[in-house]
Design a protein around this motif. Sequence first.
Motif, PDB file in Angstrom:
ATOM      1  N   VAL A  54       0.782  -1.312   0.200  1.00  0.00           N
ATOM      2  CA  VAL A  54      -0.516   0.252   0.299  1.00  0.00           C
ATOM      3  C   VAL A  54       0.895   1.076   0.116  1.00  0.00           C
ATOM      4  CG1 VAL A  54      -1.844   1.237   1.253  1.00  0.00           C
ATOM      5  CG2 VAL A  54      -1.804  -0.856   1.139  1.00  0.00           C
ATOM      6  N   ALA A  55       1.809   1.770   1.045  1.00  0.00           N
ATOM      7  CA  ALA A  55       2.960   2.629   1.099  1.00  0.00           C
ATOM      8  C   ALA A  55       3.147   2.312  -0.794  1.00  0.00           C
ATOM      9  CB  ALA A  55       4.413   2.223   1.886  1.00  0.00           C
ATOM     10  N   ALA A  56       3.953   1.376  -0.915  1.00  0.00           N
ATOM     11  CA  ALA A  56       4.284   1.978  -2.485  1.00  0.00           C
ATOM     12  C   ALA A  56       3.629   1.923  -3.397  1.00  0.00           C
ATOM     13  CB  ALA A  56       5.522   0.257  -3.412  1.00  0.00           C
ATOM     14  N   ALA A  57       2.455   1.661  -3.949  1.00  0.00           N
ATOM     15  CA  ALA A  57       1.379   2.103  -4.527  1.00  0.00           C
ATOM     16  C   ALA A  57       0.950   4.350  -4.021  1.00  0.00           C
ATOM     17  CB  ALA A  57       0.122   2.012  -4.128  1.00  0.00           C
ATOM     18  N   ALA A  58       0.789   4.018  -3.176  1.00  0.00           N
ATOM     19  CA  ALA A  58       0.593   5.475  -2.506  1.00  0.00           C
ATOM     20  C   ALA A  58       2.038   5.997  -2.962  1.00  0.00           C
ATOM     21  CB  ALA A  58       0.472   5.657  -1.212  1.00  0.00           C
ATOM     22  N   SER A  59       2.544   6.125  -2.884  1.00  0.00           N
ATOM     23  CA  SER A  59       4.204   6.487  -3.373  1.00  0.00           C
ATOM     24  C   SER A  59       4.211   7.283  -5.047  1.00  0.00           C
ATOM     25  CB  SER A  59       5.411   5.748  -3.215  1.00  0.00           C
ATOM     26  OG  SER A  59       5.502   6.094  -1.360  1.00  0.00           O
ATOM     27  N   ALA A  60       4.126   5.577  -5.435  1.00  0.00           N
ATOM     28  CA  ALA A  60       3.512   5.586  -7.409  1.00  0.00           C
ATOM     29  C   ALA A  60       3.394   7.015  -7.324  1.00  0.00           C
ATOM     30  CB  ALA A  60       3.510   4.366  -7.643  1.00  0.00           C
ATOM     31  N   LEU A  61       1.867   6.849  -6.701  1.00  0.00           N
ATOM     32  CA  LEU A  61       0.512   8.029  -7.263  1.00  0.00           C
ATOM     33  C   LEU A  61       0.999   8.980  -7.047  1.00  0.00           C
ATOM     34  CD1 LEU A  61      -2.698   5.677  -6.319  1.00  0.00           C
ATOM     35  CD2 LEU A  61      -2.099   6.701  -8.901  1.00  0.00           C
ATOM     36  N   GLN A  82       0.804  11.194  -9.845  1.00  0.00           N
ATOM     37  CA  GLN A  82       0.208  11.658 -10.444  1.00  0.00           C
ATOM     38  C   GLN A  82      -1.252  12.319 -11.942  1.00  0.00           C
ATOM     39  OE1 GLN A  82       1.390  16.237  -8.454  1.00  0.00           O
ATOM     40  NE2 GLN A  82       1.924  14.882  -6.824  1.00  0.00           N
ATOM     41  N   PRO A  83      -1.596  10.848 -11.774  1.00  0.00           N
ATOM     42  CA  PRO A  83      -2.021  10.704 -13.137  1.00  0.00           C
ATOM     43  C   PRO A  83      -3.502  11.154 -13.021  1.00  0.00           C
ATOM     44  CG  PRO A  83      -1.970   8.216 -12.197  1.00  0.00           C
ATOM     45  CD  PRO A  83      -1.009   9.842 -11.277  1.00  0.00           C
ATOM     46  N   PHE A  84      -3.731  12.189 -12.283  1.00  0.00           N
ATOM     47  CA  PHE A  84      -5.419  12.272 -11.817  1.00  0.00           C
ATOM     48  C   PHE A  84      -6.486  13.152 -13.049  1.00  0.00           C
ATOM     49  CE2 PHE A  84      -2.542  12.335  -8.145  1.00  0.00           C
ATOM     50  CZ  PHE A  84      -3.569  11.587  -7.580  1.00  0.00           C
ATOM     51  N   ASP A  85      -5.620  13.222 -14.145  1.00  0.00           N
ATOM     52  CA  ASP A  85      -6.172  14.034 -15.469  1.00  0.00           C
ATOM     53  C   ASP A  85      -5.931  12.954 -15.736  1.00  0.00           C
ATOM     54  OD1 ASP A  85      -5.906  16.711 -14.562  1.00  0.00           O
ATOM     55  OD2 ASP A  85      -3.613  17.289 -15.054  1.00  0.00           O
ATOM     56  N   TRP A  86      -5.375  11.699 -16.460  1.00  0.00           N
ATOM     57  CA  TRP A  86      -5.569  10.919 -16.800  1.00  0.00           C
ATOM     58  C   TRP A  86      -6.870   9.976 -16.536  1.00  0.00           C
ATOM     59  CZ3 TRP A  86      -5.287   5.553 -16.337  1.00  0.00           C
ATOM     60  CH2 TRP A  86      -5.295   4.541 -17.797  1.00  0.00           C
ATOM     61  N   ILE A  87      -6.688   9.540 -15.773  1.00  0.00           N
ATOM     62  CA  ILE A  87      -8.040   9.191 -14.598  1.00  0.00           C
ATOM     63  C   ILE A  87      -9.605   9.584 -14.791  1.00  0.00           C
ATOM     64  CG2 ILE A  87      -8.344   8.354 -12.475  1.00  0.00           C
ATOM     65  CD1 ILE A  87      -5.973   7.966 -11.553  1.00  0.00           C
ATOM     66  N   LYS A  88      -9.272  10.743 -14.942  1.00  0.00           N
ATOM     67  CA  LYS A  88     -10.513  11.913 -14.822  1.00  0.00           C
ATOM     68  C   LYS A  88     -11.006  11.490 -16.112  1.00  0.00           C
ATOM     69  CE  LYS A  88     -12.583  16.244 -14.329  1.00  0.00           C
ATOM     70  NZ  LYS A  88     -12.171  17.866 -13.840  1.00  0.00           N
TER      71      LYS A  88
END
Length: 63
Positions: free
Chosen positions: A35-42, A46-52
């Motif tokens: 979970v820590a690795a996934a949160a760090s990768a996000l 920061q792919p939030f524009d792509w996800i949106k």
Amino acid sequence: MAIGSAASGSGLFKFLRPGLRPQSTDITAAATWGVAAAASALWLIQPFDWIKKQFLDKPEPEK
């Protein structure tokens, strides 16, 4: 057969010596690090524009 008993030695890790079998704290630690690795990768990517764009925006109708 309960889920916990499969990992405790009666099934999947039976071939290992009892001292080398993963304990519940080992599994919890691995999940926490995952979970820590996934949160760090996000946080780094920061792919939030792509996800949106992929999941929330509706495609424009073709003319």
